[in-house]
Scaffold this active site. Structure first.
Site, PDB file in Angstrom:
ATOM      1  N   ARG A 477      18.299  32.255  28.645  1.00  0.00           N
ATOM      2  CA  ARG A 477      17.439  33.160  29.414  1.00  0.00           C
ATOM      3  C   ARG A 477      16.615  32.406  30.440  1.00  0.00           C
ATOM      4  O   ARG A 477      16.198  31.269  30.198  1.00  0.00           O
ATOM      5  CB  ARG A 477      16.455  33.884  28.477  1.00  0.00           C
ATOM      6  CG  ARG A 477      17.087  34.958  27.629  1.00  0.00           C
ATOM      7  CD  ARG A 477      16.022  35.792  26.939  1.00  0.00           C
ATOM      8  NE  ARG A 477      15.048  34.973  26.251  1.00  0.00           N
ATOM      9  CZ  ARG A 477      13.795  35.349  25.967  1.00  0.00           C
ATOM     10  NH1 ARG A 477      13.370  36.532  26.358  1.00  0.00           N
ATOM     11  NH2 ARG A 477      12.981  34.549  25.326  1.00  0.00           N
ATOM     12  N   SER A 541      15.682  24.383  22.050  1.00  0.00           N
ATOM     13  CA  SER A 541      15.531  24.584  20.598  1.00  0.00           C
ATOM     14  C   SER A 541      16.452  23.682  19.782  1.00  0.00           C
ATOM     15  O   SER A 541      17.240  24.150  18.943  1.00  0.00           O
ATOM     16  CB  SER A 541      15.778  26.057  20.264  1.00  0.00           C
ATOM     17  OG  SER A 541      14.913  26.864  21.004  1.00  0.00           O
ATOM     18  N   ASP A 595      11.311  26.169  20.396  1.00  0.00           N
ATOM     19  CA  ASP A 595      11.076  27.606  20.219  1.00  0.00           C
ATOM     20  C   ASP A 595      10.077  27.892  19.097  1.00  0.00           C
ATOM     21  O   ASP A 595       9.343  28.878  19.130  1.00  0.00           O
ATOM     22  CB  ASP A 595      12.389  28.365  19.970  1.00  0.00           C
ATOM     23  CG  ASP A 595      13.161  27.845  18.764  1.00  0.00           C
ATOM     24  OD1 ASP A 595      12.863  26.741  18.285  1.00  0.00           O
ATOM     25  OD2 ASP A 595      14.092  28.544  18.321  1.00  0.00           O
TER      26      ASP A 595
END
Length: 855
Positions: A477, A541, A595
């Site tokens: 994203r 992440s 994250d």
């Protein structure tokens, strides 16, 4: 109309509030399964319910054909036994059984015994039956409201008969398999159970008064149990002959038959029996049979009399068939609705003298059922071996299920984590946290305790426009985040999702970062901000070792990524290089973010007490704010810094091998990184479905699932995704829906298979939640000791599909933390987009702290 009335009575009998007063008792039988063809062995069956008492020796063969061998013997049930006391009845049964076993040379064997006891009984387990009321001319004293299985047991022990009773069943009325979730009187929602409707009592509360005739009332008043079993008295073979007699008697008295001459036989109760009615209704010889039977009753009929009497018999037996069909239609409709089908094909097993011997009853019943339930295609199958073999089959099924359950419990026992083990795991995790923080042990530590250089949480003064990149799975994203401060503080987000193809995930590092920058360029173009040099937070992440907030060296790939030339490299430098190669725009990369840290920061924006972040999704991880004085690998003792534990590697040094099962080892060996991330492979969404698949394969090999057949789809690695665990484990999810989920996976399951699959899923997800809870309890306890308080109040920001979407995971995790950290009051807050919004907040906090430092 009768079907609708019976449906309403079924509902009353199943509901806890109305069951005590319901006429149709809907008694749970505790028979939970139908035969699957694997039953085998020798069984005895007793069948008590009429003037003849039957004993059967049944041999079931596991030959794939469900074949069996039946040897039987009948004994009379004397009237003095039928209306004597309980001890005499059960002694008589034991005498007969002893004689049968002697005759068949079975005295030396101890065999399971099925007991068909054809009277209304209340059961709380399979091997128990408390008699509610006698029917069928039985009036044995001292038995009502007692357990007939215990009475039989005592009598058998007295006679030293080598048999042990397993189930109590019923040989009359109607029963069907009901969904457990609808049976209020029995604990549990899983699976199905056979419900003995005891429909003979339908109408005892007046529900059929408008349909009962003067003859029904007269018959009832002259019975042994007036006002009871009213439906049975309208439809059962025990009473139809008497109904015919009462009608003929009235017609004769009114001069409509036999020239008005009433014989002594016609005045005598019981002189016309069901066998006479059947004989009179036979197709060809019915008329001559009628003349012969009436002549024996000294009635001397004319031909017109014989035709009229035949018509009376047809009316009585037709009403019986139609009433029976109406009640059966209610049961069929309920079954179809339970299965959520528009059309249903099913088989009705049927037995009894009326159905078998009356020449027209079966045809009338079939036609009436067809008219009443056109959405059901019903096949009627006559019972082979009757209630005797049926009782033996129930005993065989009960024994098979008990053996299956023992083997299932053995297979799943290794997944159970008793409290003592959980306390050990909490303490082991705590020790590993300390190893990761200390300079001399950090290099060898499995839980790396990576400093993030995030030194604060939001204070509400953050503002501006920020970009965030979020890389952590198969989707990537890009976000634009606008933060406003002050009284109207808010966070607005705009984002776009891009896929990462498998060939890029497992290609070269340069290809991966070029793809990321291509996606970033598309987003900046789309938002019209390509010329602005905005601060950017990069949510990456994967385990990184950071030397500062904007430098992150990849320790190792996880979650299926294998891009080359990345491990050991600074991912921020790789991103900057890719931006330079494209040469279209420039950005201020302020922070590389995990994250989990983003999750904590997002919740910290809402709750200043949030100093722990938890991810339980595709992967699993925890971060928390640690006192600088405890972080030996970073200079300085003032303030706090967020530590990214990377706890997924807990156990890579072998310290939790004693709780790893053969299924965990198979999943690990088949993974991209064998021997790594062992804790994550037991707790995270990426692996739980695969653990379930391995267990299902093992259970199928043992013959406990899918008829012992391992389908091609079950052999496919990754077919059982973790989302299916969440679907299957939903509360009160009907088994047909579970079967639908399994069918989507190409797994053709029975009801029993579905129950077992649901249990396996629950065992795997419960273990994962409790393991996560034990690890989190270690972090929470460390925070309490850091602050030096007797009692700690703290908030955990949580995110991840497993935590958010699984129906029980979050609750079990929270309960485990409470159990293992009793001096901590832990609140859990769901994170709202930790990896996107959180990255922007970290960037904003870093800019704020940087500006403060410059001033």
């Amino acid at each position: 109309d009768v079907t609708a009335r019976f449906q309403a009575e079924m509902g009353k009998g199943l509901a806890r509030d109305t069951s005590p007063t319901a006429a149709v008792k809907m008694l749970p039988s505790f028979v939970r399964s139908l035969p699957d063809g694997s039953e085998k062995g020798d069984f005895l069956a007793l069948d008590l319910g009429g003037s003849q008492f039957h004993i059967h020796w049944v041999k079931e063969f596991d030959d794939g054909k469900q074949s069996s061998q039946l040897e039987s013997k009948s004994y009379p049930t004397p009237k003095e036994v039928m209306q004597g006391n309980g001890a005499e009845l059960f002694d008589y049964i034991a005498d007969c059984l002893s004689d049968f076993m002697e005759t068949k040379n079975l005295k030396h064997k101890k065999l399971p015994l099925g007991f068909t006891f054809s009277f209304p009984c209340k059961q709380t387990k399979l091997e128990e039956g408390v008699l509610l009321a006698w029917t069928k001319h039985f009036r044995v004293r001292g038995v009502q409201d007692t357990d007939v299985v215990s009475s039989l047991h005592r009598a058998l022990q007295k006679h030293q008969a080598m048999a042990y009773p397993i189930p109590t069943g019923t040989g009359t009325n109607a029963c069907y398999m009901e969904e457990m979730r609808h049976i209020d009187l029995v604990e549990g929602d899983e699976g199905r159970m056979c419900i003995n409707t005891e429909w003979g009592a339908f109408g005892d509360d007046g529900a059929l008064d408008d349909l009962r005739t003067e003859f029904d009332r007269e018959l009832d008043l002259g019975s042994l149990n007036p006002g009871k079993q009213l439906f049975e008295k309208m439809i059962s073979s025990l009473y139809l002959g008497e109904l015919v007699r009462l009608i003929l008697l009235k017609m004769t008295k009114e001069g409509l038959l036999f020239n008005g001459k009433v014989s002594t036989a016609l005045l005598t109760k019981g002189k016309i029996e069901m066998k006479h009615v059947s004989a009179m209704e036979k197709y060809k010889e019915g008329l001559s049979n009628t003349k012969e039977i009436l002549t024996e009753l000294k009635l001397f009929p004319s031909e017109e009399d014989c035709v009229a009497v035949q018509h009376v018999c047809a009316v009585v037996s037709s009403r019986s068939a139609k009433l029976c069909a109406a009640a059966l239609a209610a049961i069929l409709t309920r079954l179809r609705e339970n299965k959520q089908l528009l059309r249903m094909r099913t088989t009705v097993g049927i037995d009894g003298g009326l159905y078998k011997t009356h020449p027209k009853f079966a045809g009338r019943l079939h036609r009436a059922v067809g008219r009443l339930v056109p959405a059901c295609e019903v096949r009627f199958l006559r019972s082979r071996g009757g209630s005797g073999r049926g009782a033996a089959v129930v005993a065989a099924v009960a024994r098979r299920l008990a053996a299956q359950r023992r083997r299932l419990h053995t297979a799943l026992a290794a997944l159970l984590l008793p409290p003592a083990i959980l306390w050990e795991l909490r303490d082991k995790m705590r020790a590993e946290l300390e190893h990761g923080l200390k300079r001399e042990t950090q290099a060898q530590a499995t839980v790396k305790m990576l400093p993030t250089f995030v030194r604060g949480t939001p204070d509400g003064t953050e503002k501006g426009k920020f970009l965030a990149l979020d890389l952590g799975g198969t989707n990537f994203r890009v976000l634009l985040v606008k933060i406003k401060s002050g009284r109207r503080r808010s966070v607005q987000m705009y984002n776009k999702i891009f896929a990462i193809p498998l060939e890029i995930m497992q290609g070269t590092g340069e290809e991966l970062f070029d793809h990321i920058v291509q996606c970033l360029a598309d987003f900046l173009e789309y938002m019209g901000i390509k010329g602005a040099r905005l601060p950017l937070g990069f949510t990456f992440s994967f385990p990184c070792r950071q030397a500062s907030i904007d430098k992150g060296t990849l320790v190792g790939w996880t979650k299926g990524f294998k891009a080359t030339d990345c491990e050991g490299e600074d991912v921020v430098d790789m991103l900057r290089e890719a931006i330079r190669r494209r040469n279209e725009f420039d950005l201020d990369i302020v922070a590389v973010v995990n994250d989990t840290v983003g999750t904590m920061m997002t919740c910290g924006y809402e709750d200043p007490n949030c100093e722990i972040g938890l991810i339980a999704g595709t992967g699993t991880n925890v971060c928390y704010m640690e006192d600088m004085k405890n972080i030996e690998i970073v200079e300085g003792n003032e303030g706090k810094m967020c530590i990214n534990t990377e706890w997924g590697a807990f156990g890579d040094n072998g310290c939790i091998d004693y709780i790893r099962t053969k299924y965990d080892r198979e999943v690990d060996e088949g993974s991209l990184n064998p021997g790594k991330q062992r804790y994550e492979k037991m707790t995270s969404g990426m692996y739980l479905g695969e653990i379930v698949r391995q267990i299902l394969i093992d259970l199928t090999k043992q013959g406990l699932l899918f008829r012992g057949h391992i389908s091609e789809s079950l052999r496919k690695k990754g077919i059982f995704e973790t989302k299916f665990l969440s679907q299957i484990e939903r509360d009160r999810l009907a088994l047909p829906q579970v079967r639908h989920v399994l069918r989507q996976l190409g797994l053709d399951s029975t009801c029993e298979d579905s129950i077992i699959v649901k249990e396996v899923c629950a065992a795997v997800s419960t273990r994962a939640a409790r393991l996560c809870g034990a690890g989190l309890a270690a972090v929470v306890e460390k925070k309490r000791e850091n602050q030096g308080v007797e009692r700690l109040q703290i908030t955990v920001g949580a995110d991840g599909t497993l935590y958010k979407l699984h129906p029980h995971f979050s609750r079990i995790l929270q309960e485990t933390v409470k159990e293992l950290a009793p001096q901590c009051d832990v609140s859990f807050m769901l994170s709202e987009d930790g990896s996107g919004k959180g990255a922007a907040l970290i960037t904003a906090v870093a800019k704020r702290l940087h500006n403060v430092g410059q001033k």
